[in-house]
Scaffold this active site. Structure first.
Site, PDB file in Angstrom:
ATOM      1  N   GLY A  76       0.784  -1.230   0.000  1.00  0.00           N
ATOM      2  CA  GLY A  76       0.000   0.000   0.000  1.00  0.00           C
ATOM      3  C   GLY A  76       0.811   1.272   0.000  1.00  0.00           C
TER       4      GLY A  76
ATOM      5  N   CYS B 149     -27.858  -8.759 -16.289  1.00  0.00           N
ATOM      6  CA  CYS B 149     -27.328  -8.308 -17.585  1.00  0.00           C
ATOM      7  C   CYS B 149     -28.343  -8.606 -18.693  1.00  0.00           C
ATOM      8  CB  CYS B 149     -26.012  -9.028 -17.866  1.00  0.00           C
ATOM      9  SG  CYS B 149     -25.404  -8.831 -19.550  1.00  0.00           S
TER      10      CYS B 149
ATOM     11  N   CYS C 286     -26.662 -11.471 -21.159  1.00  0.00           N
ATOM     12  CA  CYS C 286     -26.339 -12.835 -20.716  1.00  0.00           C
ATOM     13  C   CYS C 286     -27.075 -13.224 -19.436  1.00  0.00           C
ATOM     14  CB  CYS C 286     -24.835 -13.004 -20.537  1.00  0.00           C
ATOM     15  SG  CYS C 286     -24.177 -12.241 -19.044  1.00  0.00           S
TER      16      CYS C 286
ATOM     17  N   CYS D 127     -23.156  -6.459 -18.907  1.00  0.00           N
ATOM     18  CA  CYS D 127     -21.913  -6.716 -18.202  1.00  0.00           C
ATOM     19  C   CYS D 127     -20.831  -5.740 -18.651  1.00  0.00           C
ATOM     20  CB  CYS D 127     -21.389  -8.121 -18.507  1.00  0.00           C
ATOM     21  SG  CYS D 127     -22.281  -9.454 -17.749  1.00  0.00           S
TER      22      CYS D 127
ATOM     23  N   CYS E  75     -19.165 -11.830 -20.110  1.00  0.00           N
ATOM     24  CA  CYS E  75     -20.457 -11.840 -20.800  1.00  0.00           C
ATOM     25  C   CYS E  75     -20.407 -12.793 -22.006  1.00  0.00           C
ATOM     26  CB  CYS E  75     -20.797 -10.424 -21.259  1.00  0.00           C
ATOM     27  SG  CYS E  75     -22.529 -10.152 -21.641  1.00  0.00           S
TER      28      CYS E  75
END
Lengths: 202, 291
Positions: free
Chosen positions: B32, B241, B244, B266, B272
């Site tokens: 980090g 979605c 899909c 998506c 997808c």
């Protein structure tokens, strides 16, 4: 062969791809502390530097990285070899070194003499490459910390005296601290400063 | 003689790669923390992922398989041009399939498919400093990180609640890494934040213009900042979605006409396509023709 010709021999025969391959081993080892990596190519580093330590030196050192060597390495052909192959200047003081190499059996200098970075810039710290006897010792050590799921057991043999005590002190300094690469012949593992070491099994 | 200029493998010279590699190792050792590095000019403008490109160039090898996504999509400008760049200068295999890739360079998404050990996710980062919009001076933010003084960030989130009734930050949602550094996860939707936590893959972040590299090692705690009475929540979607039928994925809004027609699909195009290839169909989708 004399010291001089030792300095010129060896090195990576293909610096771009060998350097990349060794770096990926080091990166994976640093990201997953305690996992053993094996360097396949011998770079002909002068004794007593090991195969893994030699490859790591060629991969990471250049004119920007002052390097400190333990007394026996200092007296070997290594300073000339490093200078010829990497251009890394010798660090007169431990505190100025970005990398330090210590051969097997050598007394471990105090981590406190090396740079641990500052609170603002903890990245300006040394990486110690310490050669040990082997990774097939009898005493299990448990590693925990970032990069390790649960815990990981390692069996280093021939750790320098006082290593575990110094490592515990090093951990307290976080985010400052030194990072360590333990090497034994062609194998190595990494211990970033975030790793805690305790005795015993899982 | 080739009439093309000859570049080193992966475009960057070896000294630059070593410098970036050393920065990456320190970044992994201090999860980090933003490691300054000497960012180079790349053959694309700042803001087009030069940080991510330099990180990828420093780690990539001939055995790697590269995937590049831009907001989840493999086929948008940024993704296509960076993929073509590495296919040209490093001659590596490229893919659009998440599970085939060893290196995934991403602009602002994490793939829906859970990443595995051995994969590296490289983020393109515009502003790496999470405190920058709260404190413009680098000297000050550096001291704040040194002292682990992150009160200002909590004030910002609190002000969100005071003004909007909830934490209104939806992307680049600040996280705390391994209990120490507050980090900007790059402008990924906060939907993706939980995927960073204890991920099996190594996550590297490169900011070219801002000259910073940082990292989250695998199996590392990544906690989104929140309050006890206002816990962190991710976006939810009313419908699956449209193509899909996938649920619990991040969706993009697509305008269909000028009469308010729209659909949600998506954002992860590979996810997808894979679902549609398996016969999943959403309400606006078309059944894949049988071969």
């Amino acid at each position: 062969m004399g010291l001089e010709s030792d300095s010129l021999s060896g090195g990576f025969h293909d610096p771009v791809f060998q350097g990349q391959a060794v770096f990926r081993l080091v990166m994976d080892a640093m990201a997953r502390p305690g996992t053993l990596q094996t360097v396949t190519d011998d770079t002909g580093a002068p004794s007593p530097l090991g195969i893994a330590a030699g490859a790591i030196a060629l991969t990471l050192l250049d004119h920007d990285t002052p390097v400190w060597l333990s007394v026996r390495l200092q007296k070997s052909a290594l300073p000339g070899w490093l200078s010829f192959h990497t251009g890394a200047p010798p660090a007169p003081e431990k505190a100025e070194a970005r990398f330090a190499f210590i051969e097997a059996g050598a007394p471990l200098p105090s981590f406190g003499l090396f740079s641990a970075g500052t609170q603002e810039y903890p990245d300006r710290s040394v990486t110690l490459i310490i050669e040990i006897a082997s990774f097939e010792g009898t005493t299990p050590l448990k590693l925990t910390g970032p990069g390790i799921a649960g815990g990981r057991i390692v069996h280093p043999s021939g750790l320098p005296d006082g290593f575990l005590r110094q490592w515990a002190e090093n951990h307290v300094l976080f985010p400052r601290g030194v990072d360590v690469v333990l090497t034994a012949g062609d194998r190595f593992l990494c211990l970033p400063r975030t790793t805690r070491i305790s005795a015993g099994a899982l | 003689m080739s009439d093309l200029a000859a570049y080193n493998f992966a475009y960057l010279d070896e000294q630059t790669k070593r410098m970036i590699r050393r920065a990456i190792l320190k970044a992994i050792a201090i999860p980090g923390y933003q490691v300054p590095f000497a960012s180079r000019e790349m053959p694309m403008p700042y803001g087009w992922g030069t940080g991510g490109v330099q990180v990828t160039a420093a780690i990539i090898g001939p055995a790697d398989v590269l995937k590049v996504i831009d907001q989840g999509a493999d086929d948008t400008t940024n993704a296509v041009s960076i993929r073509a760049f590495f296919a040209k200068v490093a001659n590596v295999a490229v893919t659009t399939h998440t599970d085939e890739a060893t290196i995934i360079q991403t602009r602002h998404r994490i793939p829906e498919k859970v990443l595995k050990e051995g994969q590296v996710l490289v983020y393109q980062v515009p502003i790496p400093e999470p405190l920058r919009y709260l404190e413009p001076r680098e000297t000050e933010t550096r001291t704040m990180h040194a002292l682990s003084e992150y009160g200002l960030m909590h004030v910002k989130l609190y002000e969100d609640i005071a003004i909007n009734g909830h934490i209104a930050t939806t992307y680049a949602y600040p996280v705390k890494v391994a209990g120490r550094y507050v980090m900007d996860p790059s402008p990924i939707p906060k939907f993706d934040n939980p995927k960073m936590h204890m991920s099996e893959a190594l996550q590297l972040f490169g900011a070219g213009r801002e000259k910073r590299i940082y990292a989250v090692p695998p199996f590392t705690e990544v906690v989104s900042l929140d309050f006890e009475d206002h816990p962190f929540e991710v976006q939810t979607f009313d419908k699956p979605c449209a193509l899909c039928g996938a649920e619990n994925v991040y969706l993009d809004e697509v305008i269909l006409d000028d009469r308010g027609g729209r659909m949600f699909v998506c954002s992860d195009t590979d996810h997808c396509e894979e679902r549609r290839a398996c016969g999943c169909v959403g309400e606006l989708g078309v059944k894949e023709a049988a071969e």
